[in-house]
Structure formats: C-alpha cells, structure tokens
Design a protein around this motif. Structure first.
Motif, PDB file in Angstrom:
ATOM      1  N   SER A 156       0.838  -1.202   0.000  1.00  0.00           N
ATOM      2  CA  SER A 156       0.000   0.000   0.000  1.00  0.00           C
ATOM      3  C   SER A 156       0.871   1.249   0.000  1.00  0.00           C
ATOM      4  CB  SER A 156      -0.887   0.004   1.247  1.00  0.00           C
ATOM      5  OG  SER A 156      -0.087   0.155   2.416  1.00  0.00           O
ATOM      6  N   VAL A 157       0.240   2.401  -0.165  1.00  0.00           N
ATOM      7  CA  VAL A 157       0.970   3.673  -0.105  1.00  0.00           C
ATOM      8  C   VAL A 157       1.672   3.813   1.241  1.00  0.00           C
ATOM      9  CG1 VAL A 157       0.721   6.180  -0.075  1.00  0.00           C
ATOM     10  CG2 VAL A 157      -0.496   4.843  -1.790  1.00  0.00           C
ATOM     11  N   ALA A 158       0.997   3.380   2.290  1.00  0.00           N
ATOM     12  CA  ALA A 158       1.582   3.493   3.631  1.00  0.00           C
ATOM     13  C   ALA A 158       2.863   2.674   3.770  1.00  0.00           C
ATOM     14  CB  ALA A 158       0.562   3.040   4.674  1.00  0.00           C
ATOM     15  N   ASP A 159       2.963   1.563   3.035  1.00  0.00           N
ATOM     16  CA  ASP A 159       4.130   0.688   3.166  1.00  0.00           C
ATOM     17  C   ASP A 159       5.401   1.286   2.573  1.00  0.00           C
ATOM     18  OD1 ASP A 159       2.589  -1.261   4.407  1.00  0.00           O
ATOM     19  OD2 ASP A 159       2.116  -2.284   2.529  1.00  0.00           O
ATOM     20  N   TRP A 160       5.269   2.264   1.685  1.00  0.00           N
ATOM     21  CA  TRP A 160       6.445   2.891   1.091  1.00  0.00           C
ATOM     22  C   TRP A 160       7.160   3.787   2.098  1.00  0.00           C
ATOM     23  CZ3 TRP A 160       7.975   2.126  -4.034  1.00  0.00           C
ATOM     24  CH2 TRP A 160       7.040   1.510  -4.882  1.00  0.00           C
ATOM     25  N   LYS A 161       6.408   4.324   3.013  1.00  0.00           N
ATOM     26  CA  LYS A 161       6.931   5.367   3.898  1.00  0.00           C
ATOM     27  C   LYS A 161       8.093   4.852   4.745  1.00  0.00           C
ATOM     28  CE  LYS A 161       2.498   7.781   4.054  1.00  0.00           C
ATOM     29  NZ  LYS A 161       2.891   8.624   2.916  1.00  0.00           N
ATOM     30  N   SER A 223       7.078  -6.700  -4.995  1.00  0.00           N
ATOM     31  CA  SER A 223       5.759  -6.116  -5.221  1.00  0.00           C
ATOM     32  C   SER A 223       5.694  -5.515  -6.618  1.00  0.00           C
ATOM     33  CB  SER A 223       5.471  -5.028  -4.179  1.00  0.00           C
ATOM     34  OG  SER A 223       5.593  -5.542  -2.865  1.00  0.00           O
ATOM     35  N   GLN A 224       4.550  -5.701  -7.289  1.00  0.00           N
ATOM     36  CA  GLN A 224       4.397  -5.241  -8.664  1.00  0.00           C
ATOM     37  C   GLN A 224       2.925  -4.959  -8.966  1.00  0.00           C
ATOM     38  OE1 GLN A 224       5.585  -8.576 -11.124  1.00  0.00           O
ATOM     39  NE2 GLN A 224       3.714  -9.700 -10.699  1.00  0.00           N
ATOM     40  N   PRO A 225       2.641  -4.275 -10.071  1.00  0.00           N
ATOM     41  CA  PRO A 225       1.256  -4.074 -10.488  1.00  0.00           C
ATOM     42  C   PRO A 225       0.672  -5.385 -11.022  1.00  0.00           C
ATOM     43  CG  PRO A 225       2.748  -2.524 -11.569  1.00  0.00           C
ATOM     44  CD  PRO A 225       3.580  -3.583 -10.969  1.00  0.00           C
ATOM     45  N   ALA A 286      10.063 -20.206  -7.148  1.00  0.00           N
ATOM     46  CA  ALA A 286      10.595 -21.552  -6.912  1.00  0.00           C
ATOM     47  C   ALA A 286      11.588 -21.587  -5.758  1.00  0.00           C
ATOM     48  CB  ALA A 286      11.257 -22.077  -8.182  1.00  0.00           C
ATOM     49  N   SER A 287      12.254 -20.454  -5.505  1.00  0.00           N
ATOM     50  CA  SER A 287      13.250 -20.399  -4.427  1.00  0.00           C
ATOM     51  C   SER A 287      12.676 -19.871  -3.112  1.00  0.00           C
ATOM     52  CB  SER A 287      14.431 -19.528  -4.864  1.00  0.00           C
ATOM     53  OG  SER A 287      14.021 -18.185  -5.064  1.00  0.00           O
ATOM     54  N   GLY A 288      11.365 -19.743  -3.051  1.00  0.00           N
ATOM     55  CA  GLY A 288      10.734 -19.324  -1.800  1.00  0.00           C
ATOM     56  C   GLY A 288      10.437 -17.853  -1.674  1.00  0.00           C
ATOM     57  N   GLY A 289      10.657 -17.083  -2.725  1.00  0.00           N
ATOM     58  CA  GLY A 289      10.322 -15.666  -2.686  1.00  0.00           C
ATOM     59  C   GLY A 289       8.824 -15.438  -2.818  1.00  0.00           C
ATOM     60  N   GLN A 290       8.385 -14.253  -2.453  1.00  0.00           N
ATOM     61  CA  GLN A 290       6.969 -13.887  -2.555  1.00  0.00           C
ATOM     62  C   GLN A 290       6.795 -12.759  -3.573  1.00  0.00           C
ATOM     63  OE1 GLN A 290       4.891 -13.192   1.221  1.00  0.00           O
ATOM     64  NE2 GLN A 290       6.604 -14.150   2.298  1.00  0.00           N
ATOM     65  N   ILE A 291       5.751 -12.871  -4.386  1.00  0.00           N
ATOM     66  CA  ILE A 291       5.415 -11.800  -5.328  1.00  0.00           C
ATOM     67  C   ILE A 291       4.014 -11.311  -4.992  1.00  0.00           C
ATOM     68  CG2 ILE A 291       5.032 -11.177  -7.730  1.00  0.00           C
ATOM     69  CD1 ILE A 291       7.053 -13.281  -8.535  1.00  0.00           C
ATOM     70  N   ILE A 292       3.928 -10.021  -4.691  1.00  0.00           N
ATOM     71  CA  ILE A 292       2.656  -9.415  -4.276  1.00  0.00           C
ATOM     72  C   ILE A 292       2.179  -8.467  -5.368  1.00  0.00           C
ATOM     73  CG2 ILE A 292       1.532  -7.999  -2.496  1.00  0.00           C
ATOM     74  CD1 ILE A 292       4.784  -9.081  -1.381  1.00  0.00           C
ATOM     75  N   ASP A 293       0.941  -8.612  -5.803  1.00  0.00           N
ATOM     76  CA  ASP A 293       0.359  -7.681  -6.770  1.00  0.00           C
ATOM     77  C   ASP A 293      -0.384  -6.569  -6.028  1.00  0.00           C
ATOM     78  OD1 ASP A 293       1.313  -9.165  -8.834  1.00  0.00           O
ATOM     79  OD2 ASP A 293      -0.617  -9.925  -9.519  1.00  0.00           O
ATOM     80  N   PHE A 294      -0.169  -5.339  -6.446  1.00  0.00           N
ATOM     81  CA  PHE A 294      -0.932  -4.226  -5.881  1.00  0.00           C
ATOM     82  C   PHE A 294      -2.409  -4.402  -6.237  1.00  0.00           C
ATOM     83  CE2 PHE A 294       3.174  -1.917  -7.049  1.00  0.00           C
ATOM     84  CZ  PHE A 294       3.719  -2.030  -5.781  1.00  0.00           C
ATOM     85  N   THR A 295      -3.285  -4.008  -5.329  1.00  0.00           N
ATOM     86  CA  THR A 295      -4.714  -4.039  -5.633  1.00  0.00           C
ATOM     87  C   THR A 295      -5.082  -2.834  -6.488  1.00  0.00           C
ATOM     88  OG1 THR A 295      -5.353  -2.712  -3.712  1.00  0.00           O
ATOM     89  CG2 THR A 295      -5.159  -5.114  -3.375  1.00  0.00           C
ATOM     90  N   PRO A 296      -6.194  -2.885  -7.217  1.00  0.00           N
ATOM     91  CA  PRO A 296      -6.619  -1.724  -8.008  1.00  0.00           C
ATOM     92  C   PRO A 296      -6.744  -0.455  -7.166  1.00  0.00           C
ATOM     93  CG  PRO A 296      -7.862  -3.651  -8.672  1.00  0.00           C
ATOM     94  CD  PRO A 296      -7.057  -4.060  -7.473  1.00  0.00           C
ATOM     95  N   ALA A 297      -7.256  -0.609  -5.940  1.00  0.00           N
ATOM     96  CA  ALA A 297      -7.419   0.562  -5.073  1.00  0.00           C
ATOM     97  C   ALA A 297      -6.069   1.176  -4.711  1.00  0.00           C
ATOM     98  CB  ALA A 297      -8.171   0.175  -3.801  1.00  0.00           C
ATOM     99  N   MET A 299      -3.289   0.830  -6.450  1.00  0.00           N
ATOM    100  CA  MET A 299      -2.730   1.403  -7.677  1.00  0.00           C
ATOM    101  C   MET A 299      -3.249   2.822  -7.885  1.00  0.00           C
ATOM    102  SD  MET A 299      -0.644  -0.507  -9.657  1.00  0.00           S
ATOM    103  CE  MET A 299      -1.003  -0.071 -11.367  1.00  0.00           C
ATOM    104  N   ALA A 300      -4.539   3.006  -7.671  1.00  0.00           N
ATOM    105  CA  ALA A 300      -5.142   4.338  -7.843  1.00  0.00           C
ATOM    106  C   ALA A 300      -4.558   5.321  -6.832  1.00  0.00           C
ATOM    107  CB  ALA A 300      -6.656   4.245  -7.683  1.00  0.00           C
TER     108      ALA A 300
END
Length: 338
Positions: A156-161, A223-225, A286-297, A299-300
């Motif tokens: 989220s936006v808050a997580d960047w801070k 984290s990615q879109p 495959a190596s245990g990493g996590q990929i998180i997609d931003f939610t539409p909200a 992203m906006a």
C-alpha cells in the motif's frame, strides 16, 4: 634491366587486390557478462554484424565497466571514443536528455515489448535532436520496475513510507519521494551487497536484473502491479555508437549496422526483457520468494500520490523551451497504444 624489374614490380602491385578494411567495435556496458543484455542481445547483434560483413566487423565487449569509470560516464566514453558503442541509460546522465525522460514518468510502462516500441516512436518523433551527437542504434525500456525488499512488504501507499530504496533515475527518485520513501542512488552491481548490509531496505528494479545481480538472494519480497498495468517507475535504455566511428566506415558496412539496428533491435531488446521477467518471476517463486500484486485501489492511490512528478516534469521541460504538457501526453498516448 633495372627499368624492367621495377616495371614488373609496379605491375604486380597494381594487380594485387586492395584488402577490405576491417573494423573492431569496442562495446561497453555496466552489467556482468552473464546478464541477458550481453548474452541475448549484444553478443547476437555482434555475431550478426560479423557474419553479414564477412568478418570485416568484429566486436570486443567490455562488461561491468571494464574500460573504467562509472555507468554515468558511459555516454561521455562513447562520445570521446573511449568506447565505440555503449549500452546505458540516458537517465544516468541527469539533465542531459530531458525529453526522453517522459518515458520515465510514473506509471507509464506495463511491459518491455510495447513500452520499447512506444519509446522508439517517441524518440523518432520528439527526441532525436538531443541525441544528435551520437549514432542511435536502439532505444528501449526495462519493462517497468518492481519493488524488491528484504524485510517489509510493500502493498500500500503506507508501506512505502520510511523505506530506503535504490533508484536508477532522477524521476524514479522523485517517484519514491512522492510515495514517502527515501531514494538512494547506486550502480546495479552494488545493490545486493547494500541490501545485505542494511544500507538500503531494497530496490526499485526491473525483473531482468534480479538474477544477474543476485538480488533475489537478499530480497525475498517483490511487489508489482497486476499483469497489464503500468509500473511505478521505469528506466529508458539505449545503445549508442560514436558518430565519427560510424561515419568513417564504408557505405556497405554502415548499411549492415543499420539493417541490424533500429526497430529490429528495439524489438529484440523488448522481447528478451519480457522473457527474462517471466523467467525471473518463476525462479523467485521456486526459491521461496513472494510476489505481491498491488490491488486496483492501491494502484489508484499510488498514481494519485505521484501526480506531482508529472506536473514538475512538465513545468521543468516547459521552462527549457519545450511543450512539456504535449510531450507528456504524447508519451502516454504511445505507451497505452491509443
């Protein structure tokens, strides 16, 4: 007798064919030799030039800044003839190529293939003049930069801070500041060690550099879109040739270089970057990493938070005598394919 001997030698000299001139091209870049940029693009490009020229064109590739200097100095190295061709980012030379920066505005690029085609068209239509001192061989984008962190998820936006994150360009740094993070500039080769030592919390970076720089070994959270949506930041990249070196070549060799450069090479860069992004994601998972997609909200919310970056860029470019608003709109129109 002497006259006849000299005459014979003269005739022999005239009869011998003139050897075709050979050209060695010194190619420099900032990534390791195993990076896809060299293995899948630069080396095949060099191989094609050698084959089509009958070995009259040969390359010597210098990866990882082996000719000395820093990535920001590659532009001057090719202009001054230290290297004949360099692969680098215009954004590494802050303020030098202001117009092409339009493609580094936030949430501009969603993938490397369509983004590179769009950036090449923008260069042809709006930005050729700022590269007039060089022979432009290709211009492309990295496909967009995900957020790679060691300890804290960025959802989220808050997580960047408060996050200290490596940024590759001026506009990338401004985007991070707008989101509440602290940008840190450093070459790609130093990022993994900086994260492992806690100097930075992570990095904004294209998926293509994750495996070559071993970023995935220290940053397990990514984290990615969502697929098809634009990334918070991107880096424009380019393959430049020393203009005098190119101009000094015979017409047939120039034609060979032109045939293997331009739109065809832009397509190769884009395709390779997208393929490597897919491959990197698979290996990270495959190596245990996590990929998180931003939610539409979210992203906006992020787009709203970074709107000021567009506004500042438009103002600065306009102050330099260009129509910043028109250029930003043209970039977005090309990037979205509308």
């Amino acid at each position: 007798m002497k006259f006849h001997r000299f005459a014979a030698i003269g005739c022999l000299a005239v009869a011998l064919p003139v050897a075709a001139q050979e050209f060695t091209i010194k190619v420099a870049h900032f990534l390791p030799p195993a990076a896809p940029a060299q293995v899948r693009v630069l080396q095949p490009w060099c191989d094609a030039l050698k084959k089509d020229s009958g070995s009259r064109i040969a390359c010597q590739i210098y990866p990882a800044m082996q000719l000395g200097g820093t990535p920001a100095q590659l532009v001057d190295q090719v202009r001054n003839g230290v290297a004949d061709v360099v692969w680098t980012a215009p954004g590494y030379s802050t303020g030098r190529f202001p117009l092409i920066e339009a493609f580094e505005l936030p949430f501009m690029i969603s993938d490397a293939s369509s983004g590179s085609r769009a950036a090449w068209k923008f260069y042809q239509q709006h930005a050729q003049q700022e590269f007039s001192a060089f022979k432009m061989l290709a211009l492309h984008v990295d496909g967009g930069q995900a957020v790679h962190t060691a300890k804290k998820e960025v959802k989220s936006v808050a997580d960047w801070k408060g996050q200290k994150l490596r940024s590759s360009t001026r506009l990338g740094a401004k985007t991070l500041i707008a989101l509440g993070a602290t940008p840190v500039a450093m070459p790609p080769a130093q990022v993994t060690e900086a994260i492992s030592k806690g100097v930075v919390d992570g990095a904004m970076g294209a998926w293509e550099v994750v495996l070559p720089t071993k970023l995935d070994e220290v940053a397990k959270l990514h984290s990615q879109p969502p697929t098809g949506q634009p990334y918070p930041s991107t880096t424009v990249l380019m393959l430049l040739m020393n203009k005098q070196k190119f101009d000094g070549m015979p017409a047939d060799l120039k034609a060979i270089i032109d045939r293997h450069s331009g739109a065809e090479l832009v397509e190769r860069f884009g395709r390779v970057w997208d393929e490597e992004a897919t491959n990197s994601r698979k290996k990270v998972l495959a190596s245990g990493g996590q990929i998180i997609d931003f939610t539409p909200a979210e992203m906006a919310a992020m787009r709203s938070a970074t709107a000021s970056v567009d506004e500042d860029w438009i103002r600065q470019v306009t102050e330099k005598g260009h129509d910043g608003k028109r250029l930003a709109a043209a970039a977005r129109t090309l990037a979205t394919g509308q």
